[in-house]
Design an enzyme around this catalytic site. Structure first.
Site, PDB file in Angstrom:
ATOM      1  N   GLY A 176      51.010 -65.865  55.892  1.00 13.43           N
ATOM      2  CA  GLY A 176      49.802 -66.250  55.162  1.00 13.43           C
ATOM      3  C   GLY A 176      49.844 -65.551  53.808  1.00 13.43           C
ATOM      4  N   GLN A 223      51.220 -72.672  63.714  1.00  9.16           N
ATOM      5  CA  GLN A 223      50.160 -71.742  63.294  1.00  9.16           C
ATOM      6  C   GLN A 223      48.772 -72.278  63.645  1.00  9.16           C
ATOM      7  OE1 GLN A 223      52.766 -72.644  61.432  1.00  9.16           O
ATOM      8  NE2 GLN A 223      53.359 -71.114  59.925  1.00  9.16           N
ATOM      9  N   ASP A 265      49.640 -71.604  48.873  1.00  6.57           N
ATOM     10  CA  ASP A 265      50.607 -70.513  48.685  1.00  6.57           C
ATOM     11  C   ASP A 265      50.915 -70.294  47.219  1.00  6.57           C
ATOM     12  OD1 ASP A 265      51.103 -71.563  51.583  1.00  6.57           O
ATOM     13  OD2 ASP A 265      51.880 -69.514  51.468  1.00  6.57           O
ATOM     14  N   LYS A 277      51.571 -75.199  53.332  1.00 10.39           N
ATOM     15  CA  LYS A 277      52.351 -75.467  54.544  1.00 10.39           C
ATOM     16  C   LYS A 277      52.799 -76.925  54.623  1.00 10.39           C
ATOM     17  CE  LYS A 277      53.504 -73.151  56.890  1.00 10.39           C
ATOM     18  NZ  LYS A 277      54.892 -72.623  56.670  1.00 10.39           N
TER      19      LYS A 277
HETATM   20  O1  MRU Z   1      54.458 -69.958  56.523  1.00 12.72           O
HETATM   21  P1  MRU Z   1      53.066 -69.383  56.564  1.00 12.72           P
HETATM   22  O2  MRU Z   1      52.448 -69.362  57.908  1.00 12.72           O
HETATM   23  O3  MRU Z   1      52.999 -68.047  55.859  1.00 12.72           O
HETATM   24  O4  MRU Z   1      52.233 -70.404  55.685  1.00 12.72           O
HETATM   25  C1  MRU Z   1      50.863 -70.184  55.493  1.00 12.72           C
HETATM   26  C2  MRU Z   1      50.195 -71.241  54.714  1.00 12.72           C
HETATM   27  O5  MRU Z   1      50.795 -72.181  54.253  1.00 12.72           O
HETATM   28  C3  MRU Z   1      48.738 -71.030  54.440  1.00 12.72           C
HETATM   29  O6  MRU Z   1      48.075 -72.247  54.386  1.00 12.72           O
HETATM   30  C4  MRU Z   1      48.605 -70.319  53.094  1.00 12.72           C
HETATM   31  O7  MRU Z   1      49.423 -69.183  53.046  1.00 12.72           O
HETATM   32  C5  MRU Z   1      47.209 -69.910  52.807  1.00 12.72           C
HETATM   33  S1  MRU Z   1      46.680 -68.637  53.912  1.00 12.72           S
HETATM   34  C6  MRU Z   1      45.146 -68.130  53.510  1.00 12.72           C
END
Ligand code: MRU
Length: 350
Positions: free
Chosen positions: A47, A196, A237, A248
């Site tokens: 995240g 997730q 991200d 994601k």
């Molecule tokens: O690969 P991850 O689980 O780190 O990806 C997370 C995401 O894509 C979330 O939507 C993003 O980091 C926002 S979290 C508040």
């Protein structure tokens, strides 16, 4: 939440191990910055805001563990650790943002001793962590006027307390709506390949007492058509200066389906996820992860031995599909090139 995503304890960084949730509640303890970098890479902590805060504490660990005799040498060790931490995952800008912020803070100060460098690095990591929670709660409040009193969300990935230091971003919006008495229901994308949504978001919503159902990612079209979805909320991200948003894998598909059904598509995130130095989404580096995330489900192989897979962890949703980008500094609407810059400037002035 009853469990902490990350916690500084006895000069170590303790992380809840998100790889084994929700069936095992375990923590891992990082004693040096390379262990933090590895925990980010292998997604023990994940995240965007959470990996930023973890990396900031990784630099505090670099200072704590360094044997440098002078502040200048200690700063060099911290910079080295910063490079290793930034290399752990490429897409979420919060990682580089947090590392650069801690180092910039240290560089603007004069230190008489290495103890002072250690204290300053830890203080900045603590500030980043505390700010994250405050910012998330403000984002939730800023989103409230956009939502009807009886609201059905579709949510992707995990953007809750686990993806942040606490409270969450897109899931924080859902949580604020619930806490303010709105009637909330959530369709939770399972979010292949690492699940997730199924593992983490459903677990968080259970603890918050928010009614929800988990769906497979491929059900989002039919759910939007038939189940009265009023809002799609996703995290981010990296948001480019023009509003194109990396999030994601599967987010882009959702945005197109939302447009087709006239459902508002909200990207939710702190201004620290806005990268004004990246003009548009095609300049964002997209992380590709190990093929085993797709070819195995748990320990079970689901593809024939030898089958090739393609596993981009993120996609980029073009700005034209995004109804609004909700930040702690306000709700940004198109033209994003102007409104995102204003939000970042407003956040910096606070
Ligand atoms: O690969 P991850 O689980 O780190 O990806 C997370 C995401 O894509 C979330 O939507 C993003 O980091 C926002 S979290 C508040």
């Amino acid at each position: 939440m009853a469990y902490k995503t990350l916690e500084w304890k006895n000069n170590t960084l303790v992380l809840i191990d998100q790889r084994v949730l929700p069936f095992q509640i375990q923590t891992i303890t990082c004693s040096d910055p390379l262990e933090v970098a590895e925990a980010i890479r292998n997604m023990t902590v994940r995240g965007a805001p959470a990996i930023g805060a973890a990396a900031a504490y990784g630099l505090a660990l670099a200072a704590t563990r360094s044997r440098a005799a002078t502040p200048v040498k200690m700063l060099a060790a911290i910079r080295n650790a910063g490079e290793a931490l930034k290399a752990a995952r490429p897409t979420a800008v919060n990682l580089a943002w947090a590392v650069d912020r801690v180092i910039a803070t240290l560089e603007t100060r004069e230190f008489a001793s290495i103890i002072q460098v250690r204290e300053a690095a830890l203080a900045e990591a603590d500030t980043i962590a505390a700010e994250d929670v405050r910012v998330n709660k403000q984002i939730g409040l800023n989103a409230l006027p956009l939502l009807p009193d009886d609201v059905t969300f579709l949510h992707h990935c995990n953007t809750g307390a686990l993806a942040t230091v606490d409270y969450g971003t897109a899931l924080g919006v859902i949580r604020t709506a619930h806490e303010h008495g709105k009637k909330v229901f959530v369709y939770v994308d399972e979010t292949r390949p690492r699940l997730q949504g199924a593992r983490l978001t459903s677990w968080e919503l259970q603890q918050l007492g928010i009614p929800h159902k988990v769906i497979v990612d491929g059900a989002s079209g039919t759910v939007m058509k038939n189940q009265g979805v009023n809002a799609v909320t996703v995290g981010c991200d990296r948001v480019a200066a023009n509003g194109d948003t990396a999030n994601k894998i599967g987010t882009y598909n959702l945005a197109i389906v939302a447009r087709a059904h006239g459902v508002p598509f909200y990207v939710v995130g702190p201004t620290s996820t806005i990268d004004l130095d990246t003009p548009s989404g095609d300049k964002i580096t997209i992380e590709e992860r190990d093929s085993s995330e797709i070819s195995l489900v748990g320990a079970e192989r689901v593809t024939p031995v030898g089958a090739q897979v393609f596993n981009p962890a993120f996609d980029v949703t073009p700005a034209e599909y995004i109804t609004a980008i909700i930040t702690e500094a306000g709700v940004c609407y198109p033209p994003y090139t102007e409104t995102l810059r204003t939000a970042v400037e407003r956040a910096r002035q606070k």
